[in-house]
Design a protein around this motif. Structure first.
Motif, PDB file in Angstrom:
ATOM      1  N   GLU A  57      -4.582   4.370  -4.037  1.00  0.00           N
ATOM      2  CA  GLU A  57      -3.758   4.982  -2.897  1.00  0.00           C
ATOM      3  C   GLU A  57      -3.269   6.232  -3.706  1.00  0.00           C
ATOM      4  O   GLU A  57      -2.916   6.212  -5.055  1.00  0.00           O
ATOM      5  CB  GLU A  57      -2.548   4.290  -3.018  1.00  0.00           C
ATOM      6  CG  GLU A  57      -3.041   2.816  -2.078  1.00  0.00           C
ATOM      7  CD  GLU A  57      -3.375   2.992  -0.646  1.00  0.00           C
ATOM      8  OE1 GLU A  57      -2.730   4.244   0.099  1.00  0.00           O
ATOM      9  OE2 GLU A  57      -4.039   2.133  -0.015  1.00  0.00           O
ATOM     10  N   PRO A  85      -0.764   8.818  -1.691  1.00  0.00           N
ATOM     11  CA  PRO A  85       0.001   9.506  -0.705  1.00  0.00           C
ATOM     12  C   PRO A  85       0.030  10.990  -0.882  1.00  0.00           C
ATOM     13  O   PRO A  85       0.649  11.441  -1.849  1.00  0.00           O
ATOM     14  CB  PRO A  85       1.476   8.980  -0.861  1.00  0.00           C
ATOM     15  CG  PRO A  85       1.105   7.538  -1.477  1.00  0.00           C
ATOM     16  CD  PRO A  85       0.097   7.884  -2.629  1.00  0.00           C
ATOM     17  N   GLY A  86      -0.280  11.973   0.220  1.00  0.00           N
ATOM     18  CA  GLY A  86      -0.140  13.156   0.317  1.00  0.00           C
ATOM     19  C   GLY A  86      -1.322  13.840  -0.420  1.00  0.00           C
ATOM     20  O   GLY A  86      -1.330  15.102  -0.292  1.00  0.00           O
ATOM     21  N   GLY A 138      -4.963   9.777   2.293  1.00  0.00           N
ATOM     22  CA  GLY A 138      -4.025   9.370   1.343  1.00  0.00           C
ATOM     23  C   GLY A 138      -4.502   8.537   0.213  1.00  0.00           C
ATOM     24  O   GLY A 138      -4.027   7.550  -0.292  1.00  0.00           O
ATOM     25  N   LYS A 139      -5.916   8.762   0.075  1.00  0.00           N
ATOM     26  CA  LYS A 139      -6.475   7.946  -1.051  1.00  0.00           C
ATOM     27  C   LYS A 139      -7.643   8.822  -1.930  1.00  0.00           C
ATOM     28  O   LYS A 139      -8.203   9.964  -1.319  1.00  0.00           O
ATOM     29  CB  LYS A 139      -7.644   6.712  -0.492  1.00  0.00           C
ATOM     30  CG  LYS A 139      -6.761   5.679   0.177  1.00  0.00           C
ATOM     31  CD  LYS A 139      -7.603   4.587   0.719  1.00  0.00           C
ATOM     32  CE  LYS A 139      -7.029   3.281   1.304  1.00  0.00           C
ATOM     33  NZ  LYS A 139      -7.571   2.431   1.737  1.00  0.00           N
TER      34      LYS A 139
END
Length: 414
Positions: free
Chosen positions: A32, A34-35, A40-41
């Motif tokens: 993960e 995020p952003g 998001g990975k």
């Protein structure tokens, strides 16, 4: 990660997971982030699992993965290493046949190497007769490095390692070959450790070719050392670009001897070395009653699992007696306890090159076929018409060996 063989650019990674699916070692996973991108990975590498195969580098469509160039530690002064050496194993004043086979191959490698390369033989022992070195020169050696020392009267691994390591340090050979015999296997790997280089065991093919060094990008004349791997299912070609000497062992009978040339001239260099003392002493030699050198025979009668039981396998001894040959077998026969390992042919047994190889009930697994590829004529008897042995046999007989073997013995006894 910093200590991994590859680097992943977080700005370029889109988290598609293509590298994860293509990694054969499970070294990559999506985590993960995020952003970081729309998904998001991003991909992450496990340094302990990564084998630096570079498949992910080539397979990433977004050029987000690159190799991390490691500092190369190799043999210092590598350009000083020249010439091709063959370890000329001798026992009680007789040179092993594999030494002459390797000298014949050495002549080919010398021609491929070019640039004034010379072929040398290393001869160790005590009270060595001049005819030994002359036979090596006749077989192709330009130089014979001769170490005649009482400490070398009997084979002792520690002394042999010391002697060869000293010669390597002094004369700097580019390539050293040795037979994969009991002696060669016992000490040659230790020489490689002592001189800090690599070793490829049980090679079936050797060639010298101009090759790009993967680490430096420079072109080098490297020894391509090919041997079976993964149980004989693939052939792996191994190179030693950054260390010298390049070392390999070869089983007896893999290469053919060349006819000797008694008129050849060569140089004999008597090396006076300060050798370590032997740590063991040979007290007595006892010959194994079951020992047999199947590689020395021109006619081999071989049996496999298809013979079903030991009593049937024993019939082959009578057939071998009538044909003037010796009995050999596949690994299945040894595993069943019908014959000693000394009679086993194949990748885990002996490599043979008889004039006639007559086999019964052997299906022809790739490991066995590797041991008989030097045979002049192969005659195979098997009840299975699809047995792989028929793919290499000069004459294949699809039939019941329990009828054929007794009939053949009966006719020969007449």
């Amino acid at each position: 990660m910093a200590d991994a063989p590859i680097s992943i650019d977080r700005a370029k990674c889109v988290g598609c997971g293509k590298c994860v699916k293509g990694c054969g070692f499970g070294a990559l996973k999506l985590v993960e982030a995020p952003g970081a991108n729309k998904l998001g990975k991003i991909a992450e590498v496990d340094p302990s699992a990564c084998k630096a195969c570079s498949a992910c580098v080539k397979g990433c469509p977004f050029k987000a993965i690159s190799e991390v160039k490691q500092q190369i530690y190799g043999t210092e002064g590598i350009e000083q290493y020249k010439n091709i050496w063959v370890f000329a194993e001798q026992n009680q004043g007789k040179i092993a046949e594999v030494a002459f086979e390797l000298l014949a191959k050495g002549l080919e490698l010398k021609a491929q190497r070019g640039e004034g390369a010379q072929l040398a033989a290393v001869l160790l022992g005590a009270n060595l007769k001049p005819e030994l070195e002359q036979s090596l020169i006749a077989a192709g050696a330009d130089i014979v490095y001769k170490v005649d020392d009482p400490k070398l009267t009997d084979y002792e691994a520690n002394v042999y390692v010391d002697a060869v390591a000293q010669l390597v340090a002094k004369h700097k050979p580019e390539v050293i070959l040795a037979g994969a015999t009991a002696v060669g296997r016992a000490f040659f790997a230790r020489v490689a450790v002592k001189v800090r280089t690599g070793l490829t065991a049980d090679c079936t093919m050797l060639k010298v070719e101009n090759t790009q060094n993967k680490d430096t990008g420079a072109m080098q004349m490297l020894l391509h050392q090919t041997r079976p791997a993964f149980g004989g299912n693939i052939m792996a070609t191994i190179m030693t670009p950054n260390h010298r000497p390049q070392m390999a062992t070869v089983r007896p009978k893999v290469f053919k001897k060349a006819p000797p040339d008694p008129k050849r001239k060569g140089q004999v260099l008597l090396e006076a070395l300060k050798l370590i003392a032997p740590q063991t002493k040979l007290v007595k030699t006892i010959k194994d009653a079951e020992s047999v050198d199947i590689a020395a025979h021109d006619i081999l009668i071989a049996g496999g699992r298809g013979l079903k039981k030991e009593e049937n396998f024993k019939q082959l001894f009578r057939l071998a007696e009538l044909l003037g040959g010796e009995v050999a077998c596949s690994r299945a026969v040894v595993d069943a306890g019908w014959a000693p390992v000394a009679r086993q042919v194949g990748q885990t047994g002996k490599t043979v090159a008889p004039k006639l190889y007559l086999c019964f009930g052997i299906s022809g697994a790739i490991q066995h076929l590797e041991g008989i590829r030097g045979a002049d004529t192969i005659i195979a008897v098997n009840s299975d018409p699809n047995a792989p042995i028929f793919g290499v046999a000069d004459l294949g007989i699809v039939g019941d060996l329990f009828e054929i073997v007794p009939a053949l013995i009966k006719e020969l006894e007449k």
